[in-house]
Design an enzyme around this catalytic site. Structure first.
Site, PDB file in Angstrom:
ATOM      1  N   GLU A 123      -0.532  -2.293   5.221  1.00 59.17           N
ATOM      2  CA  GLU A 123       0.473  -2.261   6.292  1.00 59.17           C
ATOM      3  C   GLU A 123       0.409  -0.936   7.037  1.00 59.17           C
ATOM      4  OE1 GLU A 123       3.751  -1.313   8.574  1.00 59.17           O
ATOM      5  OE2 GLU A 123       3.516  -0.315   6.647  1.00 59.17           O
ATOM      6  N   GLU A 124       0.071   0.139   6.324  1.00 54.06           N
ATOM      7  CA  GLU A 124      -0.003   1.461   6.953  1.00 54.06           C
ATOM      8  C   GLU A 124      -1.248   1.609   7.821  1.00 54.06           C
ATOM      9  OE1 GLU A 124       2.416   3.313   6.971  1.00 54.06           O
ATOM     10  OE2 GLU A 124       3.618   2.888   5.200  1.00 54.06           O
ATOM     11  N   ASP A 127       0.810  -1.221   0.000  1.00 59.02           N
ATOM     12  CA  ASP A 127       0.000   0.000   0.000  1.00 59.02           C
ATOM     13  C   ASP A 127       0.841   1.266   0.000  1.00 59.02           C
ATOM     14  OD1 ASP A 127       0.745  -0.921   2.565  1.00 59.02           O
ATOM     15  OD2 ASP A 127      -0.793   0.269   3.558  1.00 59.02           O
TER      16      ASP A 127
END
Length: 425
Positions: A163-164, A97
């Protein structure tokens, strides 16, 4: 030459030959990997919305003949490469991402993408290097696919979304992948993950045993006051003034109330929202921030202190404060035995190997490491002719990493995987 010395020399020559093979294969695929990276950099997508990114990854894995699963944790892609010989199952992860950041770097492949984050239009950028992670793991998948017949085990390539962090109110990322069984069928024995680092020179690898990255929790504080005319603040309760006092109070938790010689800790407020007009004191202020800790007991203590500090400061001014802390990624933990065992694999993959201090950044790779022995490591991305003090940090509009850094990541993943399979055959 005695027998022991002879076989020692033979082993050294064999390992040297294998290293040369890995280096050669990495160099050969590098131009293709750079093309992939430029495409992903120019076409970033936000967390849980990586639809086109996933399609591109899926097609590559299918072209390699891997078993492919899509739609894992919404947009995740998993490819399974079964080697021709029995052996362990190695998981290799890449996060996919981008971030709600508008790029300022003048590149031929600069991102002009626009997305929506928390209801607002924003530029989108791979401001943390996930485009390089995707490209590195795609390259590793292609190289290992060419070794399928001689591969001593199975490799699971895990391309992870969000992941963020998923948008508020949604699940996502590594915890959702684990929940959906990504480490099962076949069961993963070990996991390897990397992160490009803009403040480490190209050709370098950084690692450490134990905790390498911090736990990250989200902090939401709403300060409720009483609205009034800006010219008559005494007729209301000013939540903006109260919020400023709370922010200052939060910083004294770290600087004055926790044992910083034990582990580092950070409390940062990243967003404040209040008011509609210059001469109206608003009714409430909303603040959003992050808490970073490297010790579980310290984490619990800081959470309690944040709630107490915010509520009592608000009460002292006649306001109230609502505090919500959402726990995110735990400490990213490198299994000490596995890490020590694989140090030689790192050493032959790079020009410079460093033992690093723990970072107060966070990684949801930590959720994989909770399930199976894992290693997470840094790969240098700063151009060699740039002083590290001048390197631009991650999550910024000017973030930049050199394409030349990716080949070290390819070598590291190949050596880690192949060496582990030989050790555990």
């Amino acid at each position: 030459m005695n027998r022991i010395l002879f076989f020692g020399v033979l082993l050294a020559l064999t390992l040297s030959a294998k290293t040369q093979d890995v280096n050669k294969l990495a160099r050969e695929i590098e131009p293709k990997m750079i093309e992939w990276r430029h495409y992903f950099h120019q076409n970033p997508e936000l967390s849980n919305r990586e639809f086109n990114t996933a399609k591109r990854i899926e097609q590559h894995l299918r072209d390699l003949g891997l078993e492919v699963q899509t739609g894992v944790a919404y947009t995740g892609v998993v490819g399974v490469l079964k080697g021709g010989k029995p052996g362990p199952v190695v998981g290799i992860r890449a996060d996919i991402d981008g971030l709600p950041v508008t790029e300022r770097v003048d590149l031929p492949y600069k991102s002009e993408a626009i997305g929506e984050y928390n209801g607002e239009k924003t530029g989108v950028m791979h401001a943390c290097g996930h485009d390089t992670h995707i490209s590195v793991v795609m390259a590793v998948a292609e190289i290992l696919s060419g070794m399928k017949k001689d591969l001593r085990g199975t490799v699971k390539f895990i391309f992870q979304p969000a992941e963020e962090g998923p948008p508020r109110g949604e699940e996502g990322g590594a915890p959702l992948m684990v929940k959906e069984g990504v480490l099962k069928n076949p069961d993963v024995d070990v996991m390897f993950g990397m992160h490009i680092k803009s403040t480490m020179h190209v050709g370098s690898i950084g690692y450490k045993t134990g905790g390498i990255m911090a736990a990250a929790d989200r902090l939401y504080i709403t300060v409720n006051g009483k609205q009034s005319h800006g010219s008559r603040p005494w007729s209301g309760v000013d939540p903006i003034t109260v919020s400023s006092q709370i922010i200052y109070g939060l910083q004294t938790i770290v600087s004055r109330q926790v044992e910083l010689t034990k582990e580092a800790a950070v409390i940062s407020i990243g967003k404040i929202e209040a008011g509609v007009r210059y001469n109206i004191i608003p009714e409430k202020v909303e603040m959003v921030g992050t808490i970073r800790t490297l010790d579980e007991e310290m984490q619990k203590d800081i959470h309690q202190k944040i709630e107490k500090t915010a509520k009592l400061i608000a009460e002292s001014a006649g306001a109230t404060a609502d505090v919500e802390i959402t726990q995110g990624a735990p400490v990213t933990y490198n299994d000490p035995e596995l890490t020590t065992m694989m140090v030689p694999s790192f050493a032959k993959s790079c020009e410079n190997l460093e033992v690093v201090n723990a970072s107060t950044g966070a990684e949801d790779f930590a959720f994989f490491a909770l399930e199976v022995p894992s290693i997470y490591f840094w790969v240098g991305g700063c151009p060699k002719d740039v002083a590290l003090k001048d390197a631009v940090d991650h999550h910024t509009p000017d973030f930049y990493v050199d394409d030349a850094g990716m080949i070290t990541g390819v070598k590291a993943f190949l050596n880690l995987t192949l060496d582990y399979m030989k050790m555990k055959k």
